[in-house]
Design a protein around this motif. Structure first.
Motif, mmCIF file in Angstrom:
data_model
loop_
_atom_site.group_PDB
_atom_site.id
_atom_site.type_symbol
_atom_site.label_atom_id
_atom_site.label_comp_id
_atom_site.label_asym_id
_atom_site.label_seq_id
_atom_site.Cartn_x
_atom_site.Cartn_y
_atom_site.Cartn_z
ATOM 1 N N ASP A 73 3.544 72.101 10.752
ATOM 2 C CA ASP A 73 4.518 70.759 11.253
ATOM 3 C C ASP A 73 4.483 70.832 12.763
ATOM 4 O O ASP A 73 5.338 70.006 13.244
ATOM 5 C CB ASP A 73 5.804 70.949 10.612
ATOM 6 C CG ASP A 73 6.057 70.841 9.058
ATOM 7 O OD1 ASP A 73 5.095 70.320 8.648
ATOM 8 O OD2 ASP A 73 6.806 71.525 8.433
ATOM 9 N N ARG A 122 5.777 72.755 14.911
ATOM 10 C CA ARG A 122 7.478 73.070 15.579
ATOM 11 C C ARG A 122 7.239 74.488 15.941
ATOM 12 O O ARG A 122 8.207 75.218 15.752
ATOM 13 C CB ARG A 122 8.275 72.719 14.211
ATOM 14 C CG ARG A 122 8.455 71.287 13.965
ATOM 15 C CD ARG A 122 9.263 71.022 12.952
ATOM 16 N NE ARG A 122 9.318 69.575 12.374
ATOM 17 C CZ ARG A 122 10.403 68.807 12.887
ATOM 18 N NH1 ARG A 122 11.451 69.633 13.535
ATOM 19 N NH2 ARG A 122 10.564 67.701 12.787
ATOM 20 N N PHE A 159 9.721 68.773 16.723
ATOM 21 C CA PHE A 159 8.367 68.516 16.543
ATOM 22 C C PHE A 159 7.753 68.247 17.950
ATOM 23 O O PHE A 159 8.235 67.397 18.838
ATOM 24 C CB PHE A 159 8.231 67.352 15.670
ATOM 25 C CG PHE A 159 7.053 66.588 15.696
ATOM 26 C CD1 PHE A 159 5.909 67.276 15.294
ATOM 27 C CD2 PHE A 159 7.002 65.334 16.293
ATOM 28 C CE1 PHE A 159 4.621 66.466 15.299
ATOM 29 C CE2 PHE A 159 5.553 64.738 16.342
ATOM 30 C CZ PHE A 159 4.438 65.133 15.868
ATOM 31 N N TYR A 173 3.697 67.334 19.254
ATOM 32 C CA TYR A 173 2.617 67.301 18.965
ATOM 33 C C TYR A 173 1.647 68.053 20.105
ATOM 34 O O TYR A 173 1.221 67.652 21.303
ATOM 35 C CB TYR A 173 1.998 66.024 18.743
ATOM 36 C CG TYR A 173 0.614 65.570 18.466
ATOM 37 C CD1 TYR A 173 0.295 65.810 17.043
ATOM 38 C CD2 TYR A 173 -0.376 65.476 19.359
ATOM 39 C CE1 TYR A 173 -1.297 65.401 16.642
ATOM 40 C CE2 TYR A 173 -1.814 65.184 18.652
ATOM 41 C CZ TYR A 173 -2.230 65.341 17.528
ATOM 42 O OH TYR A 173 -3.592 64.964 17.144
ATOM 43 N N TYR A 194 11.141 64.815 8.886
ATOM 44 C CA TYR A 194 10.238 65.670 9.933
ATOM 45 C C TYR A 194 9.736 64.701 11.014
ATOM 46 O O TYR A 194 8.530 65.099 11.586
ATOM 47 C CB TYR A 194 9.220 66.029 9.018
ATOM 48 C CG TYR A 194 9.800 67.395 8.243
ATOM 49 C CD1 TYR A 194 9.571 68.847 8.761
ATOM 50 C CD2 TYR A 194 10.153 67.063 7.100
ATOM 51 C CE1 TYR A 194 9.979 69.437 8.109
ATOM 52 C CE2 TYR A 194 10.757 68.216 6.116
ATOM 53 C CZ TYR A 194 10.796 69.651 6.713
ATOM 54 O OH TYR A 194 11.125 70.409 6.227
ATOM 55 N N TYR A 232 5.965 63.332 10.719
ATOM 56 C CA TYR A 232 4.723 64.203 10.978
ATOM 57 C C TYR A 232 4.995 65.482 10.144
ATOM 58 O O TYR A 232 6.015 66.178 10.354
ATOM 59 C CB TYR A 232 4.482 64.713 12.579
ATOM 60 C CG TYR A 232 3.007 65.351 12.251
ATOM 61 C CD1 TYR A 232 1.875 64.628 12.816
ATOM 62 C CD2 TYR A 232 2.915 66.584 12.276
ATOM 63 C CE1 TYR A 232 0.583 65.123 12.739
ATOM 64 C CE2 TYR A 232 1.607 67.263 12.395
ATOM 65 C CZ TYR A 232 0.603 66.381 12.756
ATOM 66 O OH TYR A 232 -0.621 67.121 12.791
ATOM 67 N N LYS A 233 4.161 65.544 8.946
ATOM 68 C CA LYS A 233 4.367 66.846 8.030
ATOM 69 C C LYS A 233 3.181 67.189 7.717
ATOM 70 O O LYS A 233 2.433 66.368 7.146
ATOM 71 C CB LYS A 233 5.341 66.221 6.674
ATOM 72 C CG LYS A 233 5.581 67.253 5.977
ATOM 73 C CD LYS A 233 6.556 68.428 6.309
ATOM 74 C CE LYS A 233 6.674 69.365 5.252
ATOM 75 N NZ LYS A 233 7.384 70.569 6.020
#
Length: 318
Positions: free
Chosen positions: A75, A77, A118, A120, A217, A220-221
């Protein structure tokens, strides 16, 4: 593609259906898929396992890695300290794209934040690829060939760029034909089932396809993006006020890209996609039983960028 029929297919510049195309970060969704297959086969015992169960050498650079799970990596994270800047040859992500030894790069990684929000960062996918290789004792392209290319009958040979040690650049650089990219979309559209064979657990697929889960989320998952309406602001208060004024389920996230910080507000749509840096997409809309694949370069338009074009196109198809 809709209902397993190709509605439209077009190639440009003397290319055709036999050509393989670069996908950039579309590859990430393939890697996420392989991680789930490795879990189903028992190689990855649980996504709640610390990532150091599979990559113990991470502890040498930062003891904080023992608090990061495989799911955190899936994820994005992890709080990893890595620069996702595309317009500098010295950024971490560009260096990862050119290094001759990616494992050496990964062994230097440190955690900069314990918040597990989160963010990226492409290096997360490279770590996920390393987890899959450590768990399965197989090279990623080999595992991809057996578990996806052969299982769902891909039509052509693909190419996956590797470093000098033979490790695939998991975060990018998987090249395939348009129809082969579309087949990954079809696998998810059919809830992980391929002509009667359940390749992916249905609950895994439904987690990705569920807009409410994606909202939790931040869109984004498991290495897939939620299709969503986006409004961006330079000021956090302005973004917060905008979200508060909306009647729909909007939410806000702080983003950083190429050294700039901005605040994005989102409203999820009933679709998901894999996305590549220059406008490559595998778009999946379960409500319309629709798949759209695009492998072209970005084009300049005052308002209609690639994602918006695809989403508008999907809305027009009855």
């Amino acid at each position: 593609m809709r209902n397993d029929s190709i509605l439209y297919e077009k190639y440009f510049d003397n290319l055709d259906s036999t050509n393989i195309f670069p996908s950039f970060s579309v590859a990430k969704s393939f890697v996420g898929t392989l991680a789930q297959i490795a879990r189903q086969e028992g190689f990855i015992k649980s996504f709640d396992d610390p990532v150091t169960d599979y990559l113990p050498w991470l502890m040498k650079s930062d003891q904080a890695w023992k608090n990061i799970t495989v799911q955190n990596v899936l994820d994005m994270r992890t709080g990893v300290n890595s620069d996702e800047t595309y317009n500098s040859p010295f950024s971490d992500v560009i260096q990862l794209g050119f290094t001759r030894n990616m494992i050496a790069q990964l062994k230097k990684l440190k955690i900069k934040s314990n918040s597990k929000i989160f963010e990226y960062k492409s290096v997360n996918t490279q770590l996920l690829g390393a987890v899959i290789e450590a768990a399965t004792q197989r090279r990623l392209p080999e595992y991809l060939q057996e578990k996806l290319w052969q299982s769902i009958g891909m039509e052509s040979n693909a190419a996956w760029q590797t470093d000098a040690k033979g490790m695939a650049r998991a975060f990018c650089c998987l090249n395939a034909t348009m129809k082969d990219f579309a087949k990954l979309g079809r696998l998810y559209l059919n809830n992980g089932n391929w002509n009667g064979q359940q390749i992916l657990d249905q609950k895994w697929v439904q987690t990705i396809l569920n807009p409410d889960t994606m909202r939790v989320y931040q869109g984004y998952k498991n290495h897939w993006w939620s299709s969503r309406v986006i409004r961006r602001f330079n000021d956090s208060l302005e973004a917060t006020n905008f979200v508060a004024a909306q009647k729909d389920k909007w939410y806000m996230a702080k983003n950083s890209r190429n050294g700039k910080t901005y605040y994005s507000t989102y409203n999820n749509l009933p679709a998901v996609f894999a996305q590549g840096m220059l406008g490559q997409f595998i778009y999946i809309n379960p409500q319309k039983n629709l798949i759209i694949v695009r492998t072209g370069h970005n084009w300049k338009h005052p308002r209609l960028y690639a994602q918006r074009f695809i989403e508008d196109l999907a809305e027009r198809i009855d």
